[in-house]
Design an enzyme around this catalytic site. Structure first.
Site, PDB file in Angstrom:
ATOM      1  N   ASP A  59       0.883  -1.167   0.000  1.00  0.00           N
ATOM      2  CA  ASP A  59       0.000   0.000   0.000  1.00  0.00           C
ATOM      3  C   ASP A  59       0.921   1.216   0.000  1.00  0.00           C
ATOM      4  OD1 ASP A  59      -1.641   2.141   0.547  1.00  0.00           O
ATOM      5  OD2 ASP A  59      -2.729   1.172   2.177  1.00  0.00           O
ATOM      6  N   TYR A 148      -8.318  16.346  -8.736  1.00  0.00           N
ATOM      7  CA  TYR A 148      -7.721  15.369  -9.648  1.00  0.00           C
ATOM      8  C   TYR A 148      -6.939  16.082 -10.749  1.00  0.00           C
ATOM      9  CZ  TYR A 148      -7.235  11.397 -12.812  1.00  0.00           C
ATOM     10  OH  TYR A 148      -6.727  10.418 -13.644  1.00  0.00           O
TER      11      TYR A 148
END
Length: 253
Positions: A59, A148
């Protein structure tokens, strides 16, 4: 090329980069959180292409796990020749409704993680006088599109600067700016196929995006926009008012 490390390699564009690089004879290092998906892909690549495949389950938002990937990227005894920063997540565009800690994780994954991996890769690559770094950005980098677009805009800007500085020393840096690509990215956002509100002519397929961007990587281009329609949009969008382009950017996710 000898060894390529790909983040977000368990599915979508990351898996396609692994397939195409392995088909070209590169050994690959696959990085993602999904052990089963990585092992299945690794078995397929070994069987189909006879290349070496490493799997790193990590992760990248966990500091200790990211450190393991940084260590692998900077390993001079087993050098990484091609770094593909592909890992990413999407969020709803309504910034004010999103949990701020989720937004911070989103920013870290799209900008901090690639920055750390690029920094780790540059030392060994510059010592050898060769290397290629590919950062998966987005056409959203060219328009106002919540956090984003902002995160991808940073990645494109940094890639362009890094390519100017490091390409003369043998290390090219390329930002890939595709648009909507048929992968499971949108499904993870809860959008079933056909419900993204995007016209069909704007959709691309992963093999085409990856093959075009790898050609641009080999040519040493700092920005790769792997389709004619998005090349046109990238030139047109900056000429339009922000209010209009922000409205256009709200379509899809």
């Amino acid at each position: 090329m000898a060894t390529a490390l790909i983040t977000g390699a368990s599915s979508g564009l990351g898996a396609e980069y692994a397939r195409q690089l392995a088909a070209r004879g590169a050994d690959v290092v696959l990085v993602a959180r999904d052990w089963e998906a990585l092992e299945a892909l690794a078995a397929t690549l070994r069987r189909a292409h006879g290349v070496g495949v490493e799997v790193i389950v990590a992760d990248l938002l966990d500091g200790a796990q990211l450190d393991r990937v940084v260590t692998r990227v900077s390993d001079r005894a087993h050098p990484v020749d091609v770094l593909v920063n592909n890992a990413g997540i999407g969020l709803p565009l309504d910034f004010e409704r999103n949990d701020i800690e989720v937004e911070v994780r989103h920013l870290r994954l799209h900008d901090e993680v690639p920055m750390r991996l690029i920094h780790a890769a540059l030392g060994p690559m510059l010592e050898r006088g060769r290397g290629r770094i590919l950062n998966v950005a987005s056409i959203a980098a060219f328009m106002p599109r919540s956090t984003y677009g902002a995160a991808k805009g940073w990645l494109v800007s940094f890639s362009r600067w890094a390519d100017v500085v490091y390409a003369p020393r043998g290390v090219s840096v390329t930002a890939v700016c595709a648009g909507f690509v048929h992968t499971n990215f949108h499904a993870r956002l809860g959008l079933p196929p056909g419900e993204e509100g995007i016209p069909g002519w704007l959709w691309l397929d992963a093999p085409t995006v990856v093959s075009a961007s790898l050609r641009d990587l080999a040519r040493g281009r700092s920005v790769s926009i792997p389709s004619l329609q998005y090349k046109v949009l990238a030139r047109l969008i900056p000429l339009l008012p922000d209010r209009l382009t922000a409205s256009i950017g709200r379509r899809g996710r």
